[in-house]
Write a protein that holds these residues in place. Structure first.
Motif, PDB file in Angstrom:
ATOM      1  N   THR A 124       0.720  -1.113   0.157  1.00  0.00           N
ATOM      2  CA  THR A 124      -0.019   0.171  -0.126  1.00  0.00           C
ATOM      3  C   THR A 124       0.811   1.231  -0.122  1.00  0.00           C
ATOM      4  O   THR A 124       0.534   2.073  -0.689  1.00  0.00           O
ATOM      5  CB  THR A 124      -0.920  -0.037   1.441  1.00  0.00           C
ATOM      6  N   LYS A 125       1.862   1.231   0.790  1.00  0.00           N
ATOM      7  CA  LYS A 125       2.855   2.516   0.763  1.00  0.00           C
ATOM      8  C   LYS A 125       3.543   2.707  -0.349  1.00  0.00           C
ATOM      9  O   LYS A 125       3.621   3.712  -0.758  1.00  0.00           O
ATOM     10  CB  LYS A 125       3.889   2.404   2.215  1.00  0.00           C
ATOM     11  N   LEU A 126       3.988   1.563  -1.149  1.00  0.00           N
ATOM     12  CA  LEU A 126       4.642   1.709  -2.365  1.00  0.00           C
ATOM     13  C   LEU A 126       3.755   2.201  -3.394  1.00  0.00           C
ATOM     14  O   LEU A 126       4.083   3.061  -4.350  1.00  0.00           O
ATOM     15  CB  LEU A 126       5.051   0.251  -2.767  1.00  0.00           C
ATOM     16  N   GLU A 127       2.270   1.862  -3.324  1.00  0.00           N
ATOM     17  CA  GLU A 127       1.446   2.526  -4.249  1.00  0.00           C
ATOM     18  C   GLU A 127       1.301   4.002  -3.937  1.00  0.00           C
ATOM     19  O   GLU A 127       1.026   4.694  -5.010  1.00  0.00           O
ATOM     20  CB  GLU A 127      -0.045   1.720  -4.080  1.00  0.00           C
ATOM     21  N   GLU A 128       1.178   4.283  -2.627  1.00  0.00           N
ATOM     22  CA  GLU A 128       1.256   5.606  -2.163  1.00  0.00           C
ATOM     23  C   GLU A 128       2.380   6.346  -2.775  1.00  0.00           C
ATOM     24  O   GLU A 128       2.160   7.482  -3.287  1.00  0.00           O
ATOM     25  CB  GLU A 128       1.084   5.748  -0.795  1.00  0.00           C
ATOM     26  N   LEU A 129       3.527   5.633  -2.855  1.00  0.00           N
ATOM     27  CA  LEU A 129       4.787   6.578  -3.045  1.00  0.00           C
ATOM     28  C   LEU A 129       4.913   6.703  -4.709  1.00  0.00           C
ATOM     29  O   LEU A 129       5.129   7.586  -5.282  1.00  0.00           O
ATOM     30  CB  LEU A 129       6.077   5.577  -2.945  1.00  0.00           C
TER      31      LEU A 129
END
Length: 694
Positions: A514-519
């Motif tokens: 999820t955090k990678l998608e946000e990045l």
């Protein structure tokens, strides 16, 4: 209601000016009538049937020529030289197209042109927004065509050369769009199988081509009065209302620009970031801030002179024939106002522009005052109550204003863009002064005021112009020919590139999907924001340079033509650097891509090296060497599957773009150091040479 000149008719006795509504109605009718006089050579016509098709054809020709040179290498030196020459010509033309289409500014101007072909349609349509969509899509295709020619060379591996074929497949659609725009018929558009965004198409050529096809079709339908092929909405539907709203948006912007601009200025003073920017070296907003202070100071000086200097406020008038006791105070009041207006419109956003516009205004005012005086002398006739023959004055003003307007109008295509930015202010103020002198005497002062009105109009304007020119010379000033405006954009390109690489490298420590998608989303948003900011900075730099470049024949305060080329090339690289953010976002969102890019020590070290170079602004010291291909497909670990190959190919392109940005930033810095400007018209490079000799 009474103040609106409506309570007792248009000839309201309480109105300061009688028949004001009739006057404004006649004025707007006269202005609007020009648009409906044949021939209808509008900017929309020139853009949609000339520039855009030409850009599409040149982009297609460059892609096909480059593909042929890769798959069928030339055998003879003469043939190779011809191919290289043709490529250079195409690239030069595409760079010019990039500069013209940058930001969609020309398409926006067509909002004020009537669309006669859509009259009588069942629903309203907004053509300028669709034309801007075509312009933006074509610009992206042009940039990809330039980039792929520089990225992929004959010595590359087969996988890289295969990438060019994707772009060749799109050329048929691009050429069909060019033909459709020229003929105005959607039937010529050939919709080739255009895939959605994929990793096999890292520059998104098919995505941009699909956008060009769809926007072209939408624009041509709008020109026929249709919002879409299957449009069934009525005139009063919500969709029709949106079309009306977007059509009227430019008019709203024009009429609200000044009040909204003032509001933004007030808001700016309450932002900490603005005050911090005044102290940010080496390119600061400080000079612009001081320039605004000086501009305001000029108004304050002229206003204080009018209020507190009695000799100026009561005796600032030259009387030759009119009784001074009666007309002196009137002339003094008029002269004070004219001086402030002259000061206001003689000052521009640059030091060179203010001086040159002041000279043009002075020349136009003197010539206009003299020709107006000649008109009053030639058309004096005691048979008429005014003392002048009105038919003679109308004929005189018609001929002289037409001649002045023609002399100030650009030739060829640029006549569509209005008057010449080089010297048009001279003829403009010639017309204004001549008409004012004639009408003041005809309506109020009579034949006896001919000398006084002409002389006082000239003298009062000279006072305002002199104040404007003197304040322009007072340092510090905003120099339009100063390459630092362009250098600021180059530094932004370097800073943005550093930020993209930094976010990419930091994603190595993140494991949560999820955090990678946000990045990845953050990178895409930052890319769009940086691109918009780059377009805005480029517009400001070009605007201040164009202002300084007027009156090019003057032997003083010249601007370097080399800066024109740099501004065009920088506009290209604003888009090129955004591809780093785009590809970085794809790498972050894909585990395989991220692993190959960041887990391999060699590639990670390369990315870190580029980041440090951009971060510390070392690109300006990069040597001007050709961009040699770097083969990574056989050197990287990560498997031989299709996804792994795509990842390696994407990473290789990413590193090549980093190298390209590094080299181009260095080239920009070297070129900008040689730009001549200032009082002495010398460059930073020349100054350094002088210091070295000393």
């Amino acid at each position: 209601v009474r103040a609106m000149w409506t309570s007792t008719g248009v000839n309201h006795p309480l109105a300061a000016f009688y028949n004001l509504f009739i006057f404004w109605g006649w004025l707007f009718f006269s202005l609007a009538f020009v648009y409906f006089v044949p021939p209808f050579r509008t900017l929309r016509f020139a853009l949609s049937k000339g520039m855009l098709p030409s850009a599409l054809k040149d982009a297609s020709a460059l892609i096909e020529l480059h593909s042929n040179s890769l798959t069928n290498p030339t055998k003879g030196d003469s043939e190779e030289e011809d191919t290289t020459t043709t490529k250079r010509q195409l690239i030069g033309g595409l760079v010019r197209h990039t500069n013209i289409l940058f930001g969609g500014n020309l398409a926006k101007l067509t909002a004020f042109e009537p669309c006669l072909s859509a009259l009588g349609s069942s629903q309203p349509v907004c053509t300028w927004l669709r034309l801007k969509g075509v312009s933006d899509a074509v610009l992206k295709c042009v940039l990809v065509a330039i980039g792929i020619e520089e990225m992929v060379q004959e010595s590359d591996h087969q996988e890289m050369i295969q990438l060019v074929k994707i772009h060749v497949e799109a050329t048929e659609s691009l050429k069909s769009c060019a033909l459709a725009l020229q003929t105005g018929k959607t039937s010529f558009i050939q919709e080739q199988p255009l895939a959605e965004e994929s990793n096999a198409d890292p520059f998104r050529m098919k995505v941009h081509t699909k956008a060009a096809v769809e926007s072209t079709k939408s624009y041509l339908l709008a020109m026929d009065g249709k919002s879409s092929e299957t449009a069934t909405d009525g005139f009063f539907s919500k969709k029709s209302w949106n079309e009306i709203k977007f059509s009227l948006l430019p008019f709203y912007v024009v009429f609200t620009a000044y009040p909204l601009g003032l509001v933004n200025v007030l808001r700016m003073f309450f932002r900490k970031s603005y005050w911090s920017s005044l102290n940010t070296a080496p390119y600061t907003e400080f000079y612009k801030f001081v320039w605004c202070i000086k501009y305001t100071a000029g108004f304050v000086v002229l206003l204080l002179m009018t209020i507190y200097w009695e000799d100026y406020s009561n005796n600032f008038a030259i009387s030759t024939t009119l009784p001074k006791e009666r007309f002196g105070p009137i002339m003094s009041t008029l002269n004070g106002g004219w001086a402030m207006i002259a000061y206001c419109f003689a000052t521009t956003q640059s030091m060179e522009g203010s001086v040159k516009k002041g000279i043009l205004r002075a020349a136009g005012t003197v010539a206009g005052g003299f020709v107006g005086w000649l008109a009053l002398l030639a058309c004096e006739d005691a048979r008429f109550d005014s003392g002048f023959n009105p038919y003679g004055l109308v004929a005189w003003l018609t001929l002289t204003t037409a001649a002045a307007t023609y002399s100030a109008t650009n030739r060829g295509f640029f006549a569509r863009l209005g008057l010449s930015g080089n010297y048009s202010f001279g003829p403009i103020y010639f017309v204004i002064t001549e008409v004012i002198v004639v009408m003041y005497c005809y309506l109020y002062f009579g034949p006896d005021g001919r000398n006084d009105v002409a002389v006082n109009r000239i003298v009062s304007n000279m006072v305002g112009i002199v104040v404007a020119v003197v304040l322009a010379f007072v340092p510090p000033g905003v120099w339009g020919g100063d390459p630092s405006h362009c250098r600021e954009i180059v530094d932004k390109i370097e800073t943005n590139s550093s930020n993209y690489l930094d976010i990419l490298l930091k994603s190595r420590e993140v494991t949560d999907t999820t955090k990678l998608e946000e990045l990845s989303t953050t990178l895409m948003q930052k890319k769009d924001t940086d691109l918009a900011a780059g377009i805005r900075l480029h517009g400001l730099a070009k605007d201040v340079f164009d202002d300084a470049s007027r009156l090019s024949a003057a032997p003083f305060l010249k601007t370097d033509a080399g800066l024109t080329l740099e501004l065009a090339l920088v506009s290209r690289d604003v888009y090129v650097s955004s591809y780093l953010g785009l590809i970085a976002a794809r790498i972050v969102s894909n585990p395989t891509f991220r692993k190959i890019a960041l887990e391999n020590e060699t590639t990670r070290s390369l990315i870190e090296s580029y980041r440090d170079t951009f971060q510390n602004q070392k690109s300006q010291h990069t040597e001007a060497v050709p961009l040699y291909p770097t083969t990574l497909l056989s050197d990287l670990e990560g498997g031989d599957g299709d996804e792994a190959k795509e990842a390696k190919l994407l990473l290789e392109l990413f590193l090549r773009i980093c190298k390209m940005v590094e080299q181009r930033v260095g080239a920009h810095h070297r070129a900008l150091e040689k730009i001549k400007w200032g009082y002495t018209f010398t460059s930073t490079f020349q100054e350094k040479e002088k210091e070295a000799k000393l």
